[in-house]
Design a protein around this motif. Structure first.
Motif, short mmCIF file in Angstrom:
data_model
loop_
_atom_site.label_atom_id
_atom_site.label_comp_id
_atom_site.label_asym_id
_atom_site.label_seq_id
_atom_site.Cartn_x
_atom_site.Cartn_y
_atom_site.Cartn_z
N GLY A 137 0.69 -1.19 -0.06
CA GLY A 137 0.03 -0.08 0.06
C GLY A 137 0.66 1.28 -0.01
N LEU A 163 -5.64 -3.30 1.79
CA LEU A 163 -5.13 -2.66 0.88
C LEU A 163 -5.97 -1.50 0.59
N SER A 167 -4.31 4.05 -1.80
CA SER A 167 -3.13 3.55 -2.62
C SER A 167 -3.71 3.17 -4.14
#
Length: 629
Positions: A137, A163, A167
């Motif tokens: 990430g 995650l 990102s």
């Protein structure tokens, strides 16, 4: 000479990492450096170390991470991600610099490693996926040559482990030419784990070619696959509407309204609720959508609206309608844990700015939630803390709650008293402003309700005595206070004697001192007559029965403690290691033993009034009569 220079540079890189992350505890001598080695890198002043060039030091820290946390473990991905995750935890005040992410991404760009392949390999070899997700990430927005297939594969593996959509959004923002391919890939194999990536791709597509992708989002809202339609609804709420034409906003709001009232199941309804809140936040003049959502009956509505308003306070709190939306939630009944966490945060923040609005909200909330005997301390902890700091208002609120005809509101007030007792907040008083306009029957009624609900002797005595502080107390309340204190003295003789003795010494020759002296004389006459009587032992239980009772009580206490903690988060994230004996506790994290803490026993006791022991049934009946009178 070359070897020495290389070793010195490694040590200086390590020192740069330490000075960026833990400057207060860094010691260059422990690294094998001498003061001459620091020239041009670090300044020493009064035993404090200061970096000469922070930018250069960041480069040194990145080299340190590459040399110690990445290169040695390139062949063992699970250990590599463990080291980088440990570096993230230890980054301290330099965490925002994302040094582990930069170190990882640079080696990927240099061709020394393939970051995505390592992540996939680590997950296949039972590495903790949370560590992999954390590291990827941070690095993903910095990786420029990741293929769509690699991105989708990594997302599919790590989406459940946190995650970040941030990102993914940054990566797609840097690679807008791949948005179309990402969407098609996600649509080709729609799964829950790829839903976030699909939503982010749709949002990023609309940011680059708004008209084309807005039509695409509207088309996908009606998709037969709920995973696709929900991703499209989410995207619809997250698009930037502040500068959009009114026709576009109307069309989006119409779709969301339709889903609010005719969704295919709870999951889609929750998605529509959040999309509506996001659209109302972004689109000026559409805040009425929040009202429509707040009026819905789903159990999660209160929490969703409150949390959203709290999270968006930085951009919404200046709007003239902001507090009106909070007021809508006061009349809602909490149906699940955390329903009012967002509202609580907002009210606590505004308590010092607009106290009356917050108190009005609280009064409406107590009425709406009285049927389930709600707990202010547990459901509104931040507002409760503000009330504790405002003792005068706390006393006024207690007087209002305890004299309510509604038994549920009385129970809420009683719960507040109990929680304050656990916090050892005993010096409670009814403020004169809340008493001065009350008639004698109303004052007597308040005293009786106080006796019915205040079990802790310190609270009861303090609240009763506070009536002596009102205007014209000698004519209005002295007689009522005297009778109530005598009754409290029968139930709590020692506490009452200490309380009155302190007043007598502080007030001396004054009406209050004379009143305390008069009550003490009456109680002394009563108890002096009991002292010569012999104590009867016939009714005491036998020692064998007392032992059995103590053992059973200990067994039940242990059983209840075990039951209460079985679902705790600590049980899920920690490993329990039984030990044979010991008086201390410690934890082990990533192979490192934490500090040793001595175990201490905690107990809590409360005095039971004598009337509750001598005639419990009669005392309970009288208490119930007072509550319902």
């Amino acid at each position: 000479m070359t070897e020495f220079s290389s070793d010195r540079e490694l040590k200086l890189d390590h020192l740069a990492w330490l000075l960026l992350t833990k400057p207060q505890t860094t010691d260059f001598e422990s690294l094998g450096l001498v003061q001459d080695d620091l020239a041009g890198h670090v300044l020493i002043s009064e035993s404090a170390l200061t970096l000469v060039d922070p930018t250069s030091a960041r480069e040194q820290a990145i080299r340190h991470l590459q040399a110690t946390a990445i290169r040695p473990f390139a062949a063992t991905p699970d250990q590599l991600f463990a080291e980088l995750h440990h570096a993230y935890i230890g980054a301290g005040q330099a965490r925002s610099e994302n040094l582990p992410g930069h170190a990882f991404a640079r080696m990927h760009h240099a061709g020394e490693i393939n970051a995505i392949a390592l992540a996939i390999n680590a997950c296949a070899n039972d590495c903790d996926p949370r560590r992999v997700s954390r590291v990827i990430g941070d690095a993903l927005p910095l990786l420029g040559d990741v293929t769509v297939d690699e991105l989708v594969q990594a997302t599919d593996l790590l989406a459940d482990q946190g995650l970040s959509f941030g990102s993914l959004a940054k990566w797609l923002e840097a690679n807008p030419q791949l948005v179309e391919s990402v969407v098609e890939e996600c649509l080709g194999r729609p799964t829950q784990r790829l839903a976030t990536l699909l939503r982010v791709a749709l949002i990023q597509g609309a940011a680059t070619e708004r008209s084309k992708w807005l039509d695409r989002v509207h088309a996908l809202v009606g998709d037969n696959d709920p995973l696709v339609s929900r991703a499209a609804i989410e995207a619809l709420g997250h698009l930037h509407w502040d500068k959009a034409p009114g026709s576009e906003v109307d069309a989006a709001a119409s779709v969301i309204r339709q889903k609010l009232h005719s969704s295919r199941g709870e999951a889609e309804h929750r998605t529509a609720v959040m999309a509506g809140l996001n659209l109302a936040t972004s689109a000026s003049g559409y805040h009425g959508l929040i009202d429509e959502i707040a009026r819905l009956d789903a159990p999660y509505i209160t929490q969703y609206v409150g949390d959203h308003l709290a999270f968006s306070a930085h951009q919404l709190s200046t709007e003239p309608w902001y507090l009106q939306k909070i007021a809508l939630l006061a009349g809602k009944q909490g149906q699940q844990s955390g329903s009012f966490s967002g509202s609580d945060h907002i009210l606590a923040q505004r308590y010092s700015i607009d106290k009356q609005a917050c108190l009005s909200w609280l009064d409406k909330w107590t009425q709406a939630n009285s049927s389930r005997e709600a707990s202010i301390s547990k459901e509104l902890p931040e507002l409760f803390a503000s009330l504790i700091d405002d003792r005068e208002q706390l006393g006024a609120s207690l007087a209002r709650w305890l004299t309510e005809p509604n038994l549920g509101v009385q129970a809420i007030g009683r719960g507040v008293l109990n929680e304050l007792g656990l916090m050892e907040v005993m010096d409670l008083t009814y403020p004169p402003a809340a008493l001065n306009d009350l008639s004698l029957p109303a004052l007597a009624h308040l005293i009786k309700r106080t006796e019915a609900h205040a079990w802790r002797e310190e609270q009861r005595l303090s609240l009763i005595w506070s009536l002596t502080r009102m205007a014209d107390a000698q004519e209005q309340s002295f007689a009522i206070v005297k009778d109530a204190m005598v009754e409290a003295g029968y139930d709590y003789p020692d506490a009452t004697d200490k309380f009155l003795d302190a007043i007598r010494r502080d007030e001396r020759q004054s009406p209050l001192g004379d009143l305390a002296e008069e009550i003490m004389r009456g109680l002394s006459a009563y108890y002096d007559a009991l002292d010569p009587l012999k104590s009867t032992e016939e009714l005491l239980p036998r020692s064998e029965e007392q032992n059995l009772f103590a053992k059973e009580r200990a067994r039940r206490s242990e059983q209840e403690s075990e039951e209460a903690s079985k679902n705790s988060i600590l049980r899920h994230i920690a490993t329990t290691v039984p030990v044979k004996a010991g008086r201390s506790t410690f934890f082990v994290r990533d192979g490192q033993v934490g500090p040793i803490n001595d175990m201490v026993s905690i107990s809590h006791s409360i005095a039971i009034p004598r009337s509750g022991i001598i005639d419990k049934v009669g005392d309970d009946l009288l208490r119930r009569l007072i509550m319902t009178s």
